[in-house]
Motif scaffolding. Structure first.
Motif, PDB file in Angstrom:
ATOM      1  N   HIS A 129      33.160  48.066  38.441  1.00 51.68           N
ATOM      2  CA  HIS A 129      34.559  47.712  38.704  1.00 51.68           C
ATOM      3  C   HIS A 129      35.556  48.720  38.142  1.00 51.68           C
ATOM      4  O   HIS A 129      36.764  48.472  38.169  1.00 51.68           O
ATOM      5  N   LYS A 180      30.564  37.990  34.053  1.00 52.18           N
ATOM      6  CA  LYS A 180      30.217  38.372  35.422  1.00 52.18           C
ATOM      7  C   LYS A 180      30.335  37.173  36.367  1.00 52.18           C
ATOM      8  O   LYS A 180      30.636  37.331  37.542  1.00 52.18           O
ATOM      9  N   ASN A 181      30.140  35.979  35.846  1.00 52.94           N
ATOM     10  CA  ASN A 181      30.147  34.764  36.660  1.00 52.94           C
ATOM     11  C   ASN A 181      31.496  34.059  36.705  1.00 52.94           C
ATOM     12  O   ASN A 181      31.601  32.956  37.220  1.00 52.94           O
ATOM     13  N   CYS A 182      32.524  34.684  36.176  1.00 56.31           N
ATOM     14  CA  CYS A 182      33.853  34.076  36.117  1.00 56.31           C
ATOM     15  C   CYS A 182      34.678  34.545  37.313  1.00 56.31           C
ATOM     16  O   CYS A 182      34.990  35.739  37.417  1.00 56.31           O
ATOM     17  N   HIS A 183      35.067  33.637  38.193  1.00 52.29           N
ATOM     18  CA  HIS A 183      35.828  34.057  39.377  1.00 52.29           C
ATOM     19  C   HIS A 183      37.240  34.506  39.008  1.00 52.29           C
ATOM     20  O   HIS A 183      37.822  35.344  39.681  1.00 52.29           O
ATOM     21  N   PHE A 184      37.806  33.992  37.918  1.00 51.66           N
ATOM     22  CA  PHE A 184      39.125  34.459  37.481  1.00 51.66           C
ATOM     23  C   PHE A 184      39.034  35.905  36.976  1.00 51.66           C
ATOM     24  O   PHE A 184      39.963  36.687  37.146  1.00 51.66           O
ATOM     25  N   CYS A 185      37.910  36.233  36.342  1.00 50.68           N
ATOM     26  CA  CYS A 185      37.687  37.618  35.907  1.00 50.68           C
ATOM     27  C   CYS A 185      37.612  38.526  37.130  1.00 50.68           C
ATOM     28  O   CYS A 185      38.211  39.603  37.151  1.00 50.68           O
ATOM     29  N   GLN A 186      36.894  38.093  38.142  1.00 49.69           N
ATOM     30  CA  GLN A 186      36.773  38.875  39.383  1.00 49.69           C
ATOM     31  C   GLN A 186      38.139  39.106  40.006  1.00 49.69           C
ATOM     32  O   GLN A 186      38.463  40.212  40.414  1.00 49.69           O
ATOM     33  N   GLU A 187      38.939  38.045  40.069  1.00 47.58           N
ATOM     34  CA  GLU A 187      40.268  38.136  40.675  1.00 47.58           C
ATOM     35  C   GLU A 187      41.214  39.015  39.861  1.00 47.58           C
ATOM     36  O   GLU A 187      42.205  39.511  40.384  1.00 47.58           O
ATOM     37  N   LYS A 195      43.572  33.553  34.165  1.00 52.75           N
ATOM     38  CA  LYS A 195      44.072  34.528  35.139  1.00 52.75           C
ATOM     39  C   LYS A 195      45.582  34.608  34.959  1.00 52.75           C
ATOM     40  O   LYS A 195      46.277  33.613  35.015  1.00 52.75           O
TER      41      LYS A 195
END
Length: 189
Positions: free
Chosen positions: A116, A70-77, A155
């Motif tokens: 998501h 949840k805290n991974c910005h590459f996962c978010q992207e 990513k």
């Protein structure tokens, strides 16, 4: 130059030397591998998923393991791509199994994926290191015997995403995947 000025200059020089020494040491140590870190899982090795079916009760389909946080910005992207993987899995329900491994608590991990639009066959709450992964996001393609066939770390760019889709098509020999790589590419833009 007075004694006070000399002492001040020496103190400044020593402080700078200590600062430069610390910077060099930190850079050197950060570039060395962590001896406590697990090595990446080699192809062909069995990947044991915490809480998964015991040996002898392997899934009948290949499994794509998504190591996320949840805290991974590459996962978010990368959420758009993971949504495409969910759609691909849904189009071949018997041909591909999707498992998500997140370090967050079970409820939090499930809520995050649902928010998501990521539909996994199983959500495992465990440190990603338990499956031989050192960071997120990481994708692991396992065969029916839970042996690692392919992995992708970080990513992914559009070309790498297409490679994942193509590899999943090959892994799902029994499935007919309606989405083409070019369709997935054009919807990614």
């Amino acid at each position: 130059m007075t004694k006070l000025e000399k002492a001040t200059n020496v103190a400044i020089i020593l402080a700078c030397a200590v600062l430069v020494g610390n910077l060099v040491r930190n850079y050197y140590l950060s570039s060395r591998p962590n001896p406590g870190a697990k090595p990446p899982t080699p192809k062909g090795a069995v990947v044991k998923l915490p809480g998964a079916a015991p040996t002898g009760q392997q899934p009948a389909a290949p499994t794509l393991v998504m190591a996320l946080s949840k805290n991974c910005h590459f996962c978010q992207e990368s959420m758009g791509f993971y949504q495409k993987l969910t759609a691909l899995k849904n189009s071949t329900p018997q041909g591909l199994r999707l498992v998500a491994v997140l370090p967050e608590k079970q409820e939090e991990a499930e809520s995050y994926l649902k928010e998501h639009g990521i539909g996994a066959d199983a959500v495992i709450s465990a440190p990603v290191s338990e499956i031989g992964v050192s960071g997120t996001p990481t994708l692991l393609l396992l065969n029916q015997e839970s042996k690692l066939q392919e992995s992708w770390v970080g990513k992914l760019n559009e070309s790498q995403e297409a490679q994942v889709i193509d590899r999943l098509k090959k892994a799902c020999a029994a499935c007919s995947l309606p989405a083409t790589t070019s369709n997935l590419r054009s919807s990614n833009q």
